[in-house]
Design a protein around this motif. Structure first.
Motif, short mmCIF file in Angstrom:
data_model
loop_
_atom_site.label_atom_id
_atom_site.label_comp_id
_atom_site.label_asym_id
_atom_site.label_seq_id
_atom_site.Cartn_x
_atom_site.Cartn_y
_atom_site.Cartn_z
N ARG A 62 0.83 -1.21 0.00
CA ARG A 62 0.00 0.00 0.00
C ARG A 62 0.86 1.25 0.00
O ARG A 62 0.58 2.22 -0.71
CB ARG A 62 -0.91 0.01 1.24
CG ARG A 62 -2.02 -1.00 1.22
CD ARG A 62 -3.10 -0.68 0.20
NE ARG A 62 -3.62 0.66 0.39
CZ ARG A 62 -3.85 1.50 -0.60
NH1 ARG A 62 -3.58 1.16 -1.85
NH2 ARG A 62 -4.35 2.70 -0.37
N ALA A 66 1.09 4.23 -2.90
CA ALA A 66 0.92 5.66 -2.58
C ALA A 66 2.11 6.47 -3.08
O ALA A 66 1.95 7.59 -3.56
CB ALA A 66 0.74 5.83 -1.08
N SER A 81 5.30 10.07 1.07
CA SER A 81 4.08 9.48 0.55
C SER A 81 4.00 7.99 0.88
O SER A 81 2.92 7.47 1.19
CB SER A 81 4.00 9.68 -0.97
OG SER A 81 3.97 11.05 -1.30
N GLY A 85 0.98 6.56 3.15
CA GLY A 85 0.11 5.50 2.67
C GLY A 85 0.21 4.24 3.51
O GLY A 85 -0.78 3.54 3.71
N ARG A 217 -5.19 9.66 -2.89
CA ARG A 217 -3.76 9.88 -2.66
C ARG A 217 -3.51 10.06 -1.19
O ARG A 217 -4.36 10.54 -0.45
CB ARG A 217 -3.26 11.12 -3.42
CG ARG A 217 -3.31 10.93 -4.92
CD ARG A 217 -2.44 11.95 -5.60
NE ARG A 217 -2.41 11.75 -7.05
CZ ARG A 217 -1.60 12.38 -7.86
NH1 ARG A 217 -0.71 13.22 -7.38
NH2 ARG A 217 -1.64 12.15 -9.16
N ALA A 218 -2.32 9.65 -0.81
CA ALA A 218 -1.95 9.80 0.59
C ALA A 218 -1.91 11.27 0.96
O ALA A 218 -1.53 12.11 0.14
CB ALA A 218 -0.59 9.15 0.84
#
Length: 222
Positions: A62, A66, A81, A85, A217-218
């Motif tokens: 994950r 991200a 990021s 994420g 998006r993160a």
């Protein structure tokens, strides 16, 4: 998307550097799995622990996805990021990885029991089910947003319908696992980001009928 004014080789360097940073984040996020796997090579008692710790690979995937979403616009923020994420999708990714690991463990056990017995004709079906579980798990983990349980069946259907993308994803992941087994340093430091990027891109195409609105998006930090 921000305008790029640099030379082409600068963009290539930035992309490669971002990939290396993602690989480093992946290595840190899955360090317990790597250590347990290394111990399991000589200590069979450590293998159950390795299987349990493999759940941590879910949040790592994950986080990588991200980071991929941030590479185009903000390559300098891929590290932030990734961890944003990773934290945001930790619980959902762990549940997904745990269910997939349990299903694969049962199917692999059945496969070993069926081999060389009267149930040997079932081995192709078991192999297909293992591949489908892996593909659905990777698709769920690589999606731009956490998928609820009610979408697992449609996800499996789309994965089978667009089998060519799933086959490409499985082939890339198989190459990654083979490289890690044969050359751990190369496999862990160079190949995870490109392999997961292929899975992420394929997942976006597979899940296109289920996605509504802009991809998640993160959250930006700092």
């Amino acid at each position: 998307m921000r305008e790029r004014t640099g030379l082409p080789y600068e963009s290539v360097f930035a992309t490669v550097y971002a990939g290396l940073r993602i690989n480093l984040c992946l290595a840190l996020a899955t360090l317990p799995v790597t250590v347990a796997a290394a111990l399991g090579a000589t200590a069979p008692a450590a293998r159950p622990l390795t299987a349990a710790l493999s759940v941590l690979c879910g949040p790592a995937v994950r986080g990588a996805c991200a980071a991929f979403a941030a590479v185009t616009d903000e390559p300098q923020r891929v590290g932030r990021s990734f961890w944003a994420g990773y934290r945001a999708g930790f619980a959902h990714a762990c549940r997904t990885a745990a269910v997939a690991a349990a299903a694969i463990l049962v199917l692999v056990t059945d496969l070993r029991l069926a081999t060389g017995t009267a149930f040997a004709p079932l081995t192709p079906v078991l192999l297909l089910l293992i591949a489908l579980v892996v593909l659905v798990a990777v698709t769920v983990l690589a999606s731009d947003r956490p998928l609820p349980a009610r979408l697992l069946l449609p996800t499996a259907y789309l994965a089978l319908r667009r089998w060519h993308l799933g086959l490409a994803t499985l082939a890339v992941l198989a190459v990654l696992l083979a490289a890690v087994a044969l050359r751990p340093a190369v496999g862990l430091l160079l190949l995870p980001a490109p392999a997961l990027y292929v899975a992420w891109v394929n997942t976006r195409h597979v899940l296109a009928p289920l996605t509504d609105g802009p991809p998640h998006r993160a959250p930006r930090r700092g």
